[in-house]
Structures are given as C-alpha cells and as structure tokens.
Design a protein around this motif. Structure first.
Motif, mmCIF file in Angstrom:
data_model
loop_
_atom_site.group_PDB
_atom_site.id
_atom_site.type_symbol
_atom_site.label_atom_id
_atom_site.label_comp_id
_atom_site.label_asym_id
_atom_site.label_seq_id
_atom_site.Cartn_x
_atom_site.Cartn_y
_atom_site.Cartn_z
ATOM 1 N N LEU A 70 0.827 -1.207 0.000
ATOM 2 C CA LEU A 70 0.000 0.000 0.000
ATOM 3 C C LEU A 70 0.861 1.256 0.000
ATOM 4 O O LEU A 70 0.650 2.178 -0.799
ATOM 5 N N LEU A 71 1.839 1.316 0.905
ATOM 6 C CA LEU A 71 2.684 2.501 1.002
ATOM 7 C C LEU A 71 3.506 2.703 -0.262
ATOM 8 O O LEU A 71 3.657 3.835 -0.752
ATOM 9 N N MET A 72 4.041 1.618 -0.810
ATOM 10 C CA MET A 72 4.827 1.718 -2.029
ATOM 11 C C MET A 72 3.966 2.248 -3.175
ATOM 12 O O MET A 72 4.381 3.116 -3.943
ATOM 13 N N LEU A 94 12.443 14.349 -3.917
ATOM 14 C CA LEU A 94 13.442 13.321 -3.640
ATOM 15 C C LEU A 94 13.203 12.640 -2.293
ATOM 16 O O LEU A 94 13.567 11.476 -2.108
ATOM 17 N N ASP A 95 12.594 13.356 -1.354
ATOM 18 C CA ASP A 95 12.252 12.744 -0.073
ATOM 19 C C ASP A 95 11.312 11.561 -0.296
ATOM 20 O O ASP A 95 11.494 10.482 0.293
ATOM 21 N N PHE A 96 10.324 11.767 -1.154
ATOM 22 C CA PHE A 96 9.343 10.703 -1.377
ATOM 23 C C PHE A 96 9.858 9.624 -2.325
ATOM 24 O O PHE A 96 9.389 8.489 -2.266
ATOM 25 N N VAL A 97 10.834 9.973 -3.140
ATOM 26 C CA VAL A 97 11.519 8.928 -3.918
ATOM 27 C C VAL A 97 12.210 7.965 -2.955
ATOM 28 O O VAL A 97 12.129 6.733 -3.097
ATOM 29 N N ARG A 98 12.863 8.529 -1.951
ATOM 30 C CA ARG A 98 13.558 7.679 -0.973
ATOM 31 C C ARG A 98 12.574 6.848 -0.164
ATOM 32 O O ARG A 98 12.796 5.655 0.065
ATOM 33 N N LEU A 99 11.480 7.457 0.265
ATOM 34 C CA LEU A 99 10.468 6.698 1.009
ATOM 35 C C LEU A 99 9.917 5.562 0.147
ATOM 36 O O LEU A 99 9.756 4.437 0.627
ATOM 37 N N GLN A 100 9.635 5.846 -1.114
ATOM 38 C CA GLN A 100 9.103 4.816 -2.008
ATOM 39 C C GLN A 100 10.099 3.672 -2.167
ATOM 40 O O GLN A 100 9.717 2.488 -2.144
ATOM 41 N N GLN A 101 11.363 3.994 -2.301
ATOM 42 C CA GLN A 101 12.379 2.959 -2.464
ATOM 43 C C GLN A 101 12.508 2.104 -1.212
ATOM 44 O O GLN A 101 12.700 0.879 -1.297
ATOM 45 N N GLN A 102 12.409 2.723 -0.054
ATOM 46 C CA GLN A 102 12.514 1.950 1.185
ATOM 47 C C GLN A 102 11.295 1.058 1.384
ATOM 48 O O GLN A 102 11.426 -0.084 1.854
ATOM 49 N N GLU A 160 1.633 6.655 7.525
ATOM 50 C CA GLU A 160 2.932 6.351 8.128
ATOM 51 C C GLU A 160 2.812 6.151 9.638
ATOM 52 O O GLU A 160 3.450 5.254 10.203
ATOM 53 N N ASP A 161 2.008 6.969 10.294
ATOM 54 C CA ASP A 161 1.774 6.762 11.725
ATOM 55 C C ASP A 161 1.164 5.382 11.960
ATOM 56 O O ASP A 161 1.575 4.645 12.868
ATOM 57 N N ALA A 162 0.164 5.048 11.135
ATOM 58 C CA ALA A 162 -0.479 3.739 11.269
ATOM 59 C C ALA A 162 0.500 2.622 10.969
ATOM 60 O O ALA A 162 0.465 1.566 11.614
ATOM 61 N N SER A 163 1.379 2.838 10.018
ATOM 62 C CA SER A 163 2.364 1.814 9.660
ATOM 63 C C SER A 163 3.245 1.452 10.853
ATOM 64 O O SER A 163 3.441 0.266 11.163
ATOM 65 N N VAL A 190 12.269 2.206 10.820
ATOM 66 C CA VAL A 190 12.281 2.983 9.576
ATOM 67 C C VAL A 190 10.920 3.642 9.361
ATOM 68 O O VAL A 190 10.829 4.813 8.990
ATOM 69 N N GLU A 191 9.839 2.885 9.607
ATOM 70 C CA GLU A 191 8.499 3.451 9.438
ATOM 71 C C GLU A 191 8.274 4.608 10.413
ATOM 72 O O GLU A 191 7.639 5.614 10.068
#
Length: 296
Positions: A70-72, A94-102, A160-163, A190-191
């Motif tokens: 879901l997050l990805m 780029l912040d969200f590129v990194r989040l997506q990759q993680q 993200e909080d829920a994650s 990480v989450e």
C-alpha cells in the motif's frame, strides 16, 4: 530486551529540537529510579488490552506485506501525479523517492521471507487512495490526495503513523523467530522515521500544520480522518487511529499500572500528556486489517 533502551532509539530518530519533552520523559524515568519498575513492560506494549486475535507469524508477514504494498503504491502514484510533479514540490520530491524505495525494499524482503518458507506471496492488491475501494458508487473519503499537496501530506502522515503502529502490533506474533523479529523491528524503526519526517514536512508546508514529530493529542486533527473499528464492546463504532495513541496508562505486568505520577515528581515531574506521547501504541490486528481494507 531493555524496553527503555528501545524507546530511546525510537524517540530520537529524526527528532527536531522540540523533541526534548519526549526524550526528557525517558531520561527522567531513569533519573527517578524507574527503570526497574518498567523493565518488565512488554515490547512497545504490544499486547492489546483485549484478547489477541488468532494469528501466526505467516499471517503477520502477509499483513505487513499488504501494508508495504500500500505505502509503495501510494508513493509511486504520487510521484507520477501532479501532487509531486509540479515545480512547487521539487524540493521534497526526492524525499518521497527515498520513502518509495525503502517501502519497495521492505515489500521485497517480506515476499522473500514468505517464498523461502514455502508460502506463495499474495499479489499486490489494486489500491484506491480516494477511499472509494475501487467502486465509483462509493463516496470519496480522501479527496484530492494526488493533486493537492496539503491533502497528500495529511493522508501520508496517517498512513505512516499507522504503519509504525501496525508493525508494533504484529511484532508479538514473531517472537519465536529471532532473525525475522529483529529484521521486522528494524523495519518498524524505519516506518517511525518516515512518520516523523512527514510530520516535519507538514510543519514546514504552506499552510503549515501544527503537529509534533510523534502522535500527540495536541496535534491538529486531520480533516479527512482514517477511521477504524473501536475496541469497545460494540466493536463497530468507527474511531480515529489516534484514539489508541491517547493512552496515558502503561502496564508493567498483569494489570499493574506503572505509577508515573508517583515516580516522576519534583524536578522530574512532567505533564500527563507526555506519558501518552512517550509510548508508541500498537494497532491491533482487527483495526490494522480494517485500515488496509479502506484502500484495497
């Protein structure tokens, strides 16, 4: 595992200068001689007050995999949508590129875990972040999340909080597999960092939103809230995911409540709200499943 040591690590990641009250509570617990009193707390208070639903390690991994899918997908769609492709958001893209990759790395790890165990990983669902559940006849619960940056950040924070809370809720089912438990715990951290960073972006956005770097009853409530069933006797009553984070009482063993007001006195006294802010609460499996079903 030393519970307070774990909380020190969770509370310090990506924390801005106003994180002091949260860290101070943990430090003051030590100064007040409270470590012995709370050392027996279960990991992140991962045992819900109600009886835990039937589950096992595979069920937990499958649930976490759907969460990561879901997050990805959320960040993948946002990166391709106006919300993160316009010039105004170039600095944070780029912040969200990194989040997506993680998130992608987490999903790959969880799929490999199932495959190595001889379990066929489920395919990623088709997610709908409007909240319509892919049915045009349903009402839009989260409007404009892929076109409006404020709406996007508001939903991103809640997811993200829920994650972080969902990971805490599933850790209890992985204790018999130490390597997997350790890996999932690192992913939970990480989450938590993701959630803290998204909250920081909300404070620095225009217009800014008054939220701390962790869930707090002082936060501005989301106008489009993610709702899940409550844990009350009625069960079906919808409630915000942050209802669980408002808990100011922590259990040491059995039904024994940690006596924070008695322990933290004098120079170590803190506001009662800090008790809730210092402890990350798990989201029970029933509520986690309900949350994921909103989107896919």
């Amino acid at each position: 595992m030393n519970f307070l040591s774990l909380l020190d690590r969770i509370s310090s990641v990506d924390a801005p200068s106003d994180a002091a009250p949260r860290r101070d509570l943990l430090r003051q617990l030590g100064q007040a001689g409270a470590r012995a009193a709370v050392a027996a707390l279960p990991l992140a208070l991962g045992t819900p007050a109600q009886a835990a639903p039937a589950n096992n390690s595979f069920d937990a991994v499958v649930l976490l995999l759907k969460l990561e899918d879901l997050l990805m997908d959320f960040y993948t769609k946002a990166l391709a949508a106006p919300v993160l492709t316009n010039a105004a958001q170039a600095a944070v893209r780029l912040d969200f590129v990194r989040l997506q990759q993680q998130q992608q790395g987490h999903a790959r790890f969880l799929r490999d875990t199932l495959s190595f165990a001889g379990v066929t990983p489920p395919p990623a669902p088709s997610f709908d972040f409007s909240g319509r559940r892919n049915n045009p006849a349903n009402p839009v619960l989260f409007p404009n999340v892929l076109t409006d940056y404020t709406a996007f950040l508001q939903l991103a924070q809640q997811l993200e909080d829920a994650s972080a809370s969902i990971y805490l809720g599933q850790l209890a089912f992985l204790t018999t597999d130490k390597p997997l438990f350790d890996a999932v715990l690192r992913m939970q951290l990480v989450e938590a960092r993701h959630a803290s960073h998204v909250r920081t972006l909300r404070r620095s956005a225009t217009p800014a939103t008054a939220v701390k770097s962790w869930p707090s009853t002082a936060d501005t409530a989301p106008t489009a809230a993610v709702l899940v069933p409550s844990t009350s006797s009625s069960g079906a009553t919808p409630t915000s995911i942050y209802t669980f984070e408002a808990n100011e009482r922590q259990i040491s063993t059995g039904t024994t409540v940690v006596p924070f007001p008695t322990i933290l006195t004098g120079v170590n006294a803190v506001q009662s709200r800090a008790f809730a802010e210092a402890f990350d609460e798990p989201l029970p499996t029933l509520q986690a499943t309900a949350l994921l079903s909103i989107f896919g």
